[in-house]
Design a protein around this motif. Structure first.
Motif, short mmCIF file in Angstrom:
data_model
loop_
_atom_site.label_atom_id
_atom_site.label_comp_id
_atom_site.label_asym_id
_atom_site.label_seq_id
_atom_site.Cartn_x
_atom_site.Cartn_y
_atom_site.Cartn_z
N ILE A 74 -6.76 0.80 -8.93
CA ILE A 74 -5.61 0.51 -8.09
C ILE A 74 -4.69 1.72 -8.22
N VAL A 75 -4.26 2.29 -7.10
CA VAL A 75 -3.42 3.49 -7.15
C VAL A 75 -2.16 3.31 -6.32
N GLU A 76 -1.11 3.98 -6.75
CA GLU A 76 0.09 4.16 -5.93
C GLU A 76 -0.03 5.53 -5.30
N VAL A 77 0.05 5.58 -3.99
CA VAL A 77 -0.15 6.83 -3.28
C VAL A 77 0.88 6.97 -2.17
N LEU A 78 1.35 8.19 -1.95
CA LEU A 78 2.28 8.46 -0.87
C LEU A 78 1.58 8.30 0.48
N VAL A 79 2.25 7.68 1.43
CA VAL A 79 1.69 7.53 2.78
C VAL A 79 1.53 8.93 3.38
N PRO A 80 0.33 9.31 3.75
CA PRO A 80 0.11 10.65 4.29
C PRO A 80 0.66 10.80 5.72
N ARG A 81 0.84 12.03 6.13
CA ARG A 81 1.38 12.33 7.45
C ARG A 81 0.51 11.73 8.55
N GLU A 82 -0.83 11.72 8.33
CA GLU A 82 -1.76 11.19 9.33
C GLU A 82 -1.54 9.71 9.61
N GLY A 105 5.99 0.11 -0.20
CA GLY A 105 7.36 0.16 -0.68
C GLY A 105 7.90 1.57 -0.76
N ASN A 106 9.09 1.65 -1.34
CA ASN A 106 9.75 2.95 -1.47
C ASN A 106 9.78 3.43 -2.91
N GLY A 107 8.99 2.80 -3.78
CA GLY A 107 8.97 3.17 -5.19
C GLY A 107 9.81 2.27 -6.06
N GLU A 108 10.76 1.54 -5.44
CA GLU A 108 11.62 0.63 -6.18
C GLU A 108 11.40 -0.82 -5.75
N LYS A 109 11.29 -1.03 -4.45
CA LYS A 109 11.07 -2.38 -3.91
C LYS A 109 9.83 -2.36 -3.04
N PHE A 110 8.96 -3.37 -3.25
CA PHE A 110 7.70 -3.41 -2.53
C PHE A 110 7.55 -4.71 -1.73
N ILE A 111 6.81 -4.60 -0.62
CA ILE A 111 6.37 -5.77 0.14
C ILE A 111 4.91 -5.99 -0.23
N THR A 112 4.61 -7.12 -0.86
CA THR A 112 3.23 -7.40 -1.25
C THR A 112 2.49 -8.10 -0.11
N ASN A 113 1.18 -7.95 -0.10
CA ASN A 113 0.34 -8.51 0.97
C ASN A 113 0.95 -8.23 2.35
N PRO A 114 1.18 -6.96 2.67
CA PRO A 114 1.84 -6.62 3.93
C PRO A 114 1.10 -7.13 5.16
N LEU A 158 3.64 2.02 8.89
CA LEU A 158 3.74 2.93 7.76
C LEU A 158 4.58 4.15 8.14
N LYS A 159 5.32 4.65 7.17
CA LYS A 159 6.15 5.83 7.37
C LYS A 159 5.78 6.86 6.31
N GLU A 160 5.70 8.11 6.72
CA GLU A 160 5.40 9.18 5.77
C GLU A 160 6.44 9.19 4.65
N GLY A 161 5.98 9.28 3.42
CA GLY A 161 6.89 9.32 2.29
C GLY A 161 7.02 7.99 1.56
N LEU A 162 6.65 6.87 2.26
CA LEU A 162 6.64 5.59 1.57
C LEU A 162 5.45 5.54 0.60
N VAL A 163 5.40 4.49 -0.18
CA VAL A 163 4.33 4.35 -1.18
C VAL A 163 3.42 3.19 -0.80
N MET A 164 2.12 3.43 -0.86
CA MET A 164 1.13 2.36 -0.68
C MET A 164 0.48 2.07 -2.03
N VAL A 165 0.27 0.78 -2.31
CA VAL A 165 -0.54 0.39 -3.47
C VAL A 165 -1.89 -0.03 -2.91
N VAL A 166 -2.93 0.73 -3.27
CA VAL A 166 -4.24 0.58 -2.65
C VAL A 166 -5.29 0.27 -3.72
N ILE A 167 -6.23 -0.61 -3.40
CA ILE A 167 -7.32 -0.94 -4.31
C ILE A 167 -8.64 -0.58 -3.66
#
Length: 229
Positions: A163-171, A194-203, A209-218
């Motif tokens: 499971i990783v936290e990854v920045l939303v890419p430009r694509e 989320g933005n690194g502080e607050k997350f929306i689970t099961n989006p 998605l916006k570039e610079g936000l954070v995705m938690v991906v499995i």
């Protein structure tokens, strides 16, 4: 994160912890448990390290003892603990004897630090329920960080999946999860945005998605490597 995964994998509700060995790894475990609000007893044969733990308030209690002596462990109440972390990684004989002592005394979960594969094998043979390799894991984490800077954090489920936290890419900017269809394209599932502080689970699939936000991906490590980062 990786070396302390056993904390996340354990049922830590109302558990009692003892950490034997107050070097860098042992202090990190003590501090993490103490910060999380658990009762933790730290021990070391070196009085200086015990005093440091007390001064820095990284443990509920800290005492000096020789963990190769079963009677000392018994008197300290360590055999009554639910989980004992043997953090004596650089002294093989002491590490092995201590692991054997606490496991033979009936401690439910024993986690031991190893400095090599052979050391780890011996620790498992004498009863360690889990063996961790902090130096190896730190090296892997550094290599991953240098080659995949968009990966902010990683939790390894096993040798093949994470499971990783990854920045939303430009694509992916301004596209919905439904449009991206990451499961079909990459074999990955998004657990949170989320933005690194607050997350929306099961989006929701309509989540934009916006570039610079954070995705938690499995997903599998192989598929995670395919993300356009």
């Amino acid at each position: 994160m990786k070396s302390l995964n056993f904390l996340a994998n354990s049922n830590t509700k109302n558990r009692q912890f003892a950490v034997i060995g107050l070097g860098r790894f042992g202090r990190a475990v003590c501090a993490s448990l103490h910060k999380m609000g658990y009762e933790v007893l730290g021990t070391d044969i070196d009085e200086r390290l015990v005093n440091q733990a007390l001064t820095q308030r990284i443990a509920s209690h800290a005492i000096q003892l020789d963990s190769t002596e079963p009677e000392s462990l018994k008197e300290a109440g360590i055999f009554e603990m639910d989980t004992v972390i043997v953090a004596i990684g650089n002294y093989l004989q002491e590490s092995i004897i201590t692991t054997l002592n606490v496991k033979e005394a009936g401690v439910e979960q024993v986690v031991s630090k190893a400095s090599s594969e052979i050391h780890g094998k011996v620790l498992r043979r004498v009863g360690a329920d889990r063996v961790v390799f902090p130096e190896y894991e730190a090296g892997c984490a550094l290599a991953s960080n240098l080659t995949q800077p968009a990966f902010l954090d990683r939790f390894e489920l096993d040798i093949e999946n994470s499971i990783v936290e990854v920045l939303v890419p430009r694509e992916f900017h301004n596209q919905t999860l439904s449009q991206l269809d990451l499961r079909k394209r990459f074999g990955l599932n998004v657990l949170a945005i989320g933005n690194g502080e607050k997350f929306i689970t099961n989006p929701n699939p309509s989540q934009v998605l916006k570039e610079g936000l954070v995705m938690v991906v499995i997903g599998s490590n192989k598929n995670l490597q395919r993300l356009p980062l």
